[in-house]
Design a protein around this motif. Structure first.
Motif, short mmCIF file in Angstrom:
data_model
loop_
_atom_site.label_atom_id
_atom_site.label_comp_id
_atom_site.label_asym_id
_atom_site.label_seq_id
_atom_site.Cartn_x
_atom_site.Cartn_y
_atom_site.Cartn_z
N HIS A 120 -8.14 -2.11 4.52
CA HIS A 120 -7.58 -3.43 4.24
C HIS A 120 -6.63 -3.86 5.35
CE1 HIS A 120 -4.49 -6.01 2.16
NE2 HIS A 120 -5.61 -6.68 1.91
N TRP B 96 0.83 -1.21 0.00
CA TRP B 96 0.00 0.00 0.00
C TRP B 96 0.87 1.26 0.00
CZ3 TRP B 96 -4.69 0.28 -1.62
CH2 TRP B 96 -5.56 -0.78 -1.47
N MET C 10 -8.13 -7.26 6.94
CA MET C 10 -7.54 -8.47 6.38
C MET C 10 -6.75 -9.31 7.38
SD MET C 10 -4.34 -9.73 5.20
CE MET C 10 -3.39 -8.26 4.90
#
Length: 183
Positions: free
Chosen positions: A84, A49, A88
């Motif tokens: 996320h 990211w 996650m």
């Protein structure tokens, strides 16, 4: 189906003494991976990211006339990335499970796409341990159990390194004790 069931009493390193019928059944494995896997998954995903957001930011900031779609994707990345990273690793920790009995190796993995696998011990050909640099940093390892299956090897990721070593040793001993040609 209960996800909070207790691990059966068995071998200290995860080999369970279940009484099973001759037919192996696909079922939720009993053991979770190490809690340190949450940090590992968070760090490895955050690197991707950071790179994605960094490249998008660099293009938007240095471009005289940045495409509007790139600004939109940058904003989306800045929203979806942290989301996320929060969801996650926790979700994967709840899903990832493993178990080894005298008859089979059970695995469950994934988060959006989940996979349950079972391999009879008599079909095991090799047992490997791997550790990438971040797994080493977190004291983790993954075991790869190669079988004669066309579906490919079973992987147990996120194990504490000492547990992975003991489990690989136990699998090797169990495999040697089982008659069969692993094909």
């Amino acid at each position: 189906m209960s996800w909070a069931r207790k691990a059966p009493i068995g071998h200290a390193w995860g080999v369970s003494e279940h009484t099973t019928s001759t037919a192996l059944q696909l079922r939720p494995p009993a053991h979770r991976v190490s809690r340190r896997a949450i940090g590992y998954w968070t760090v490895t995903a955050s690197i991707l990211w950071i790179i994605l957001i960094g490249v998008q930011t660099l293009i938007v900031v240095t471009s005289d006339d940045a495409p509007s779609f790139l600004t939109v994707t940058l904003v989306l990345s800045c929203v979806l990335g942290p989301l996320h990273l929060i969801v996650m690793p926790q979700w994967r920790y709840r899903v990832h499970r493993w178990e080894v009995t005298g008859e089979a190796v059970y695995t469950q993995s994934g988060w959006l796409k989940q996979e349950w696998r079972i391999a009879p011990v008599s079909r095991i050909q090799t047992v490997d341990i791997e550790r990438d640099p971040f797994e080493q940093l977190f004291g983790l390892a993954k075991i790869t159990v190669t079988t004669a299956s066309a579906a490919g090897p079973l992987r147990i990721s996120g194990l504490a390194h000492d547990r992975a070593l003991a489990l690989a040793d136990e699998l090797t001993k169990t495999t040697q004790a089982v008659r069969g040609d692993a094909t």
